[in-house]
Design a protein around this motif. Sequence first.
Motif, PDB file in Angstrom:
ATOM      1  N   LYS A 184       0.777  -1.304  -0.071  1.00  0.00           N
ATOM      2  CA  LYS A 184      -0.022   0.011   0.037  1.00  0.00           C
ATOM      3  C   LYS A 184       0.744   1.141   0.087  1.00  0.00           C
ATOM      4  CE  LYS A 184      -3.622   1.874   2.684  1.00  0.00           C
ATOM      5  NZ  LYS A 184      -4.071   2.255   3.820  1.00  0.00           N
ATOM      6  N   GLN A 185       0.701   1.960  -1.067  1.00  0.00           N
ATOM      7  CA  GLN A 185       1.556   3.476  -1.101  1.00  0.00           C
ATOM      8  C   GLN A 185       0.689   4.503  -0.732  1.00  0.00           C
ATOM      9  OE1 GLN A 185       3.179   3.622  -5.048  1.00  0.00           O
ATOM     10  NE2 GLN A 185       4.253   5.781  -4.569  1.00  0.00           N
ATOM     11  N   GLU A 186       1.549   5.224   0.117  1.00  0.00           N
ATOM     12  CA  GLU A 186       1.017   6.572   0.643  1.00  0.00           C
ATOM     13  C   GLU A 186       1.747   7.649  -0.093  1.00  0.00           C
ATOM     14  OE1 GLU A 186      -1.211   7.874   2.758  1.00  0.00           O
ATOM     15  OE2 GLU A 186      -2.182   5.892   3.702  1.00  0.00           O
ATOM     16  N   ALA A 187       0.811   8.669  -0.279  1.00  0.00           N
ATOM     17  CA  ALA A 187       1.304   9.923  -0.819  1.00  0.00           C
ATOM     18  C   ALA A 187       2.120  10.887   0.048  1.00  0.00           C
ATOM     19  CB  ALA A 187       0.423  10.563  -1.677  1.00  0.00           C
ATOM     20  N   LYS A 188       1.990  10.512   1.345  1.00  0.00           N
ATOM     21  CA  LYS A 188       2.321  11.657   2.207  1.00  0.00           C
ATOM     22  C   LYS A 188       3.003  10.546   3.351  1.00  0.00           C
ATOM     23  CE  LYS A 188       0.488  15.548   3.503  1.00  0.00           C
ATOM     24  NZ  LYS A 188      -0.358  16.449   4.256  1.00  0.00           N
ATOM     25  N   GLU A 230       9.543   3.157   4.192  1.00  0.00           N
ATOM     26  CA  GLU A 230       8.955   1.775   4.627  1.00  0.00           C
ATOM     27  C   GLU A 230       8.239   2.126   6.030  1.00  0.00           C
ATOM     28  OE1 GLU A 230      11.164  -1.752   4.175  1.00  0.00           O
ATOM     29  OE2 GLU A 230      11.536  -1.492   2.117  1.00  0.00           O
ATOM     30  N   ASP A 231       7.054   2.210   6.216  1.00  0.00           N
ATOM     31  CA  ASP A 231       6.576   2.407   7.454  1.00  0.00           C
ATOM     32  C   ASP A 231       5.444   1.584   8.097  1.00  0.00           C
ATOM     33  OD1 ASP A 231       5.489   3.490   9.779  1.00  0.00           O
ATOM     34  OD2 ASP A 231       4.283   5.153   8.648  1.00  0.00           O
ATOM     35  N   SER A 269       1.812   0.223   7.701  1.00  0.00           N
ATOM     36  CA  SER A 269       1.891  -0.743   6.681  1.00  0.00           C
ATOM     37  C   SER A 269       1.793  -0.140   5.294  1.00  0.00           C
ATOM     38  CB  SER A 269       0.976  -1.849   6.881  1.00  0.00           C
ATOM     39  OG  SER A 269       1.027  -2.587   7.937  1.00  0.00           O
ATOM     40  N   THR A 270       2.617   0.784   5.079  1.00  0.00           N
ATOM     41  CA  THR A 270       2.583   1.604   3.846  1.00  0.00           C
ATOM     42  C   THR A 270       3.792   2.011   3.551  1.00  0.00           C
ATOM     43  OG1 THR A 270       2.138   3.678   4.966  1.00  0.00           O
ATOM     44  CG2 THR A 270       0.284   2.533   4.401  1.00  0.00           C
ATOM     45  N   LEU A 286      14.356   2.753  -6.616  1.00  0.00           N
ATOM     46  CA  LEU A 286      13.049   1.902  -6.711  1.00  0.00           C
ATOM     47  C   LEU A 286      13.142   0.932  -5.246  1.00  0.00           C
ATOM     48  CD1 LEU A 286      12.494   0.589 -10.407  1.00  0.00           C
ATOM     49  CD2 LEU A 286      10.882   1.997  -8.985  1.00  0.00           C
ATOM     50  N   PRO A 287      11.848   0.659  -4.952  1.00  0.00           N
ATOM     51  CA  PRO A 287      11.901  -0.261  -4.199  1.00  0.00           C
ATOM     52  C   PRO A 287      12.511  -1.820  -4.877  1.00  0.00           C
ATOM     53  CG  PRO A 287       9.592   0.722  -4.040  1.00  0.00           C
ATOM     54  CD  PRO A 287      10.472   1.133  -5.278  1.00  0.00           C
TER      55      PRO A 287
END
Lengths: 462, 261
Positions: free
Chosen positions: A75-79, A101-102, A106-107, A124-125
């Motif tokens: 799950k990607q978060e913009a912030k 990576e948080d 979990s984002t 890149l990841p």
Amino acid sequence: MSEQAKGPQVSTLAKDQVGGLFATQEPQWLKERRLSAWESYLQAPMPTVKNEDWRSTTVNKLDLGKLYPVKALTKQEAKIQSAKLEASLEKIGEAAAVYMEDYATSTFHIAASKEIAEKKITVLPLAQALAAETTAKDLEKLAALIDAKRGVVQDKFTLMNTALSASGLYVHIPKNTTVTAPVVMALNLPAGAADKAVESSENLAVFPKVIVHVEANSTLKFVSLTTASEASSETAALVNAVVEFHVEAGARVEVAEVTNLTPGTFFVNRVRAYLGRDAQIDFTTAGLGGGQVKSDLETVLEDRGAQAAVKGIVLGAGKEHYAYNTIADHKAPDTTSNIVFRVALKDSSTSIYQGNVVVDKVAQRTDAYQSNKNLLLSRAAKADSIPKLEILADDVKCSHGATVSPVDRDQLFYLMSRGLTRSQSEELIVTGFFQQVLDLIPISGVKDLLAELAASRIEDKM
Amino acid sequence: MTASNSNSKRILEIIDLHVKVEDKEILKGVNLTINAGEVHAIMGRNGSGKSTLSYTVMGHPRYKVTGGQMLYKGQEISEMSPDERCKLGISLAFQYPVAISGVSVSNFLRKITNSKRGKEIPVKEFRQELKAAMAKLGVKDEFLSRYVNDGFSGGEKKRLEILQLSLLKPSLAVLDETDSGLDIDALKTVSEGVNALASDETAILLITHYQRMLDYVQPDFVHVFQDGKIVTSGGKELALELESRGYDWVTGEPASEPAKV
């Protein structure tokens, strides 16, 4: 098996689960590599205090049976969600790219400036880099790096990382490219248990793998933050990282890594930098929090004229334990290594520093310097310093020095006679002790960040 | 000598002070009274106990008071920590200031000034005060970014000591061999800095081996120290007398070392 219902448990992890950890598009060779690493992992003995490199790290406190490796974050978060990290990033200043990576939310988060695309830089990841979207040629290059053995000892933790890594970053800088602002990677652990990351209430295990490839005559600044959201409970978490820098001829990399974890964390960190002809690395590590931190920092000076500067500041508190091992591996003539490591310990924290300088028979005119100073701020604190020189060439300049001492009484009296209390005086002495190293850090934002983090830890209950 | 002055102006009163360092008695019954507005000079041979007196007044933990009294403005200070004494108004200019590596002079000066005054002085205001004090002592700006006493010459260290005192504004300034290691120009400048500390409300205790600083800082009283106590006291003419006739004139002992002026 009840454990399997909760998630993959390390000690009983089945073959198919190891293979399935990464995204499904993971290439077949990598899956096979994981499986073979897993087989070796099962065979490899757990390091004990009898292993020289682990002599003061209590591995048996780490219950592998209760650790659950996390799968890749999808799950990607913009912030950025963590206020603490946000503040740290602000201190560092403008970044060329940020990857985070948080595990508290979990984002993951990734952002890059225009510069990155314009200069054809890859950030890149690692999982994405390995997936189909990179060109076949790039993948080949990456596979060559990731699979490079280069004489690395495959111990239990390295194998664990190879088998289970679902975290990490790939950075590639093409030749003759200068990136002025730093590329920042951050890993944030949740406070307390990792229940958000896995469905169970058991403990989190993260296996970052970071590959930084800087081609000839390019420059990069790289900052890595490993933090935990807040003061966590006694719940254990494992971060087992493998970080590699491939620095080609004439390239220069400036690195700063900051460990700011909580008492429940076990951090195993393996950093290796391979330096080509006239390549340079300026590496700073800061140990500012973590239950047990076991960090090996190896610079491999592979070709003529390579230079490595390694700096460390460690401030231990509570019952924390830090074990740092620097290895300067001179494999070619006219290479230089300069290592400055400073450790201050509060409360009943402990530290062991091992400094290895290895000079190959062909590495004539090697210039190696190594200094380790330890400041004990409490009677219960303990520091060990073990320099080791292994020199096979006959025309070399190698020197080393180590001290372990309490706060100087005359300095204390001098400062107190100026109206500073005993604790204010000690704080100032420790600040100065670290400042001498911070002054050598080329990335100015990192200097400020470390000064601030160290200051708040120094003031904390001292 | 000055015991007739009123108590309200009394700054320091030392009565029969005995001090030991690691079981060795160094001070053996010192009596000294200093009032506001006075400059006292203590002279004596090396090893006579002069510096021990300065460390004891400031509260160095190695110097144990085994007898007698030390009153600052009527208050016993023997049990107080050095920082408490500083906050009361006592400051010592060290003979051998130690280096505090990694701590810049500017950061250090701001910290001690805030601590002494018990408040955060606005940066701009502090800057102005500091610049003025630095100008008086002939201290250059580049001084501020250096680490405290780290790699300083003898003269630079002494200037920094007096610069600190000019910011701390003590009621009692104890100067331990501040003249040593200074060339004549530096001696003049530093002496001016010392004179600026003097007022009707403050007192100065100047410890020295030689008379030369007393040409610039005029003492009201001169005391001769010998074997852990004051053996004779007088006015400033005593210093000149000592200069020409040597210490054995006072102590009745043969000179153990030739005067090296």
